[in-house]
Design an enzyme around this catalytic site. Sequence first.
Site, PDB file in Angstrom:
ATOM      1  N   ARG A 175       9.628  51.333  13.733  1.00 28.27           N
ATOM      2  CA  ARG A 175       9.657  50.684  15.053  1.00 28.27           C
ATOM      3  C   ARG A 175       9.280  51.704  16.120  1.00 28.27           C
ATOM      4  NH1 ARG A 175      15.494  47.822  15.499  1.00 28.27           N
ATOM      5  NH2 ARG A 175      16.122  50.015  15.504  1.00 28.27           N
ATOM      6  N   PHE A 214      20.763  41.118  12.437  1.00 30.16           N
ATOM      7  CA  PHE A 214      21.411  42.396  12.140  1.00 30.16           C
ATOM      8  C   PHE A 214      22.704  42.109  11.355  1.00 30.16           C
ATOM      9  CE2 PHE A 214      23.667  46.248  13.544  1.00 30.16           C
ATOM     10  CZ  PHE A 214      22.645  47.182  13.542  1.00 30.16           C
ATOM     11  N   ASP A 252      22.758  37.114  21.056  1.00 22.41           N
ATOM     12  CA  ASP A 252      22.903  38.562  20.944  1.00 22.41           C
ATOM     13  C   ASP A 252      21.650  39.177  21.567  1.00 22.41           C
ATOM     14  OD1 ASP A 252      22.801  41.208  20.228  1.00 22.41           O
ATOM     15  OD2 ASP A 252      23.611  40.890  18.214  1.00 22.41           O
ATOM     16  N   TYR A 256      23.711  50.778  25.098  1.00 25.11           N
ATOM     17  CA  TYR A 256      23.189  52.105  24.721  1.00 25.11           C
ATOM     18  C   TYR A 256      21.741  52.076  24.283  1.00 25.11           C
ATOM     19  CZ  TYR A 256      24.884  50.229  20.212  1.00 25.11           C
ATOM     20  OH  TYR A 256      25.140  49.432  19.133  1.00 25.11           O
ATOM     21  N   LYS A 257      21.135  50.891  24.172  1.00 26.77           N
ATOM     22  CA  LYS A 257      19.719  50.827  23.759  1.00 26.77           C
ATOM     23  C   LYS A 257      18.858  50.965  25.017  1.00 26.77           C
ATOM     24  CE  LYS A 257      20.796  48.586  19.415  1.00 26.77           C
ATOM     25  NZ  LYS A 257      21.176  47.373  18.727  1.00 26.77           N
TER      26      LYS A 257
HETATM   27  C1  LIG Z   1      22.296  47.381  17.783  1.00 23.81           C
HETATM   28  C2  LIG Z   1      22.752  46.040  17.338  1.00 23.81           C
HETATM   29  C3  LIG Z   1      24.102  45.794  17.073  1.00 23.81           C
HETATM   30  C4  LIG Z   1      25.129  46.898  17.139  1.00 23.81           C
HETATM   31  O1  LIG Z   1      26.426  46.431  17.260  1.00 23.81           O
HETATM   32  P1  LIG Z   1      27.588  47.399  17.784  1.00 23.81           P
HETATM   33  O2  LIG Z   1      28.799  46.584  17.719  1.00 23.81           O
HETATM   34  O3  LIG Z   1      27.215  47.835  19.157  1.00 23.81           O
HETATM   35  O4  LIG Z   1      27.638  48.567  16.852  1.00 23.81           O
HETATM   36  C5  LIG Z   1      24.478  44.497  16.746  1.00 23.81           C
HETATM   37  N1  LIG Z   1      23.568  43.493  16.657  1.00 23.81           N
HETATM   38  C6  LIG Z   1      22.255  43.721  16.891  1.00 23.81           C
HETATM   39  C7  LIG Z   1      21.283  42.588  16.789  1.00 23.81           C
HETATM   40  C8  LIG Z   1      21.811  44.996  17.213  1.00 23.81           C
HETATM   41  O5  LIG Z   1      20.521  45.225  17.414  1.00 23.81           O
END
Ligand SMILES: *Cc1c(COP(=O)(O)O)cnc(C)c1O
Length: 423
Positions: A383, A127, A208, A233-234
């Site tokens: 997804r 990400f 992560d 939040y996921k």
């Molecule tokens: C959802 C997600 C994020 C989001 O980061 P935030 O700091 O919570 O906005 C970061 N890395 C990955 C791999 C994600 O899936």
Amino acid sequence: MNFSDVSAEQLDEIDPLRQLRQEFYLRDSIIYLDGNSLGVASKAAEKALLSCFEDWKHYGIDGWTQGERPWFFAAETIGKMLAPIVGAKPEEVIATGSISVNIHQGLASFFRPEAKRNKILADSLNFPTDIYAIKSQLKLHGLDEEHHLVQVASSDGYTLNEQDIIAAMDDDIAVMLLPSVLYCSGQLLDIECLTSEAHKRGIIVGWDLAHSVGSVPHKLHDWNVDFAVWCNYKYLNGGPGAVGGMFIHERHFGREPGLAGWFSSEKTKQFDMEHHLTAANNAGAYQIGTSNMFSLAPLYGALSLYEKTSMAAIRTKSSKQTDFLIYCIEKDLCQFGFKIVTPRELEKRGGHISIYHPEAARITKAMKTAGVIPDYRHPGIIRLAPIAFYTSYRDIENAVQRIQCIMKNRSFEKYQNARDIVA
Ligand SMILES: *Cc1c(COP(=O)(O)O)cnc(C)c1O
């Protein structure tokens, strides 16, 4: 399991977690398959949030130490609730920050470049925020990203080969930061094996867990992971922008956090107001400032739902549901040009299934009109995440039937094949 001799109704009837669906706010006739991006609201989360507001009304400043859930200890208390979900000791987890901030904290604390060991190992599919954070940390050390960020390549654009990751663990790598489940394809990496291979080579390991936490069981302590970050939040249903989570292995307790603030303090010392920080001797040291209570409070409720089941039961249901989803996609959608990009082996996938289609952006729009909520990831990926807490087998079957209808009627052609601003 052979799904051809059993109906979705029968699968729902024998589902041991089916009662939990009642705890959530689901809209009639809408099939929500986006719980891997934002989990749905629950009655428990709502109650916990409102109760925090009531405490503010009633106690004012004294809410920090009084009431049913004093705010001063909320980050630690929620950390304790998160610990069994990630396989950690209670004091190894703190609810703080966000993934992006906590990656900065993890790297500021653990990336200590030396003359011969000064690179960060990552992958080419992560990400963007993870990569941006790595690059800015390199910059802060005066290191250029071209030489000091090593990104393992993917041969198919969707998945990583674990042997390639191990091969990249050279003796100039100081820290490795990887996603447990790749956000796009849903591939699950072997956290235990990669952590141990990296340790053999003297590399510090951060994970992560955005797309595995709350869906796949973890044993962060036993696997000797150095640090891990995730959002709540996921799959964990803490609400939009819920405060994130961070794990620090107990063998690192007592170190100075890279980014310190007054909430890094040992709790009994915090209000001594000294300019010398006495950092907490646990993961609490990795907090920076005051807890965002209204983004933390819903977690008291959302995480209490995990106490009604176990990560093993959640993974068992999730695996069966993704198997069933793959079965339905192959039966009803592949003839319309969809391609499943998620690995087929159960131990190599997390909780969502990703399908590729060149018209995916506008198929996603037609799906939303048809009451199926997926998410779209550029380019060409839809997804679909059945969530053990609230998705039924009938939902999965209906969703695939609605997509099939869209493909047969070509109703997606009404829309432009471009992503929306949030997609
Ligand atoms: C959802 C997600 C994020 C989001 O980061 P935030 O700091 O919570 O906005 C970061 N890395 C990955 C791999 C994600 O899936």
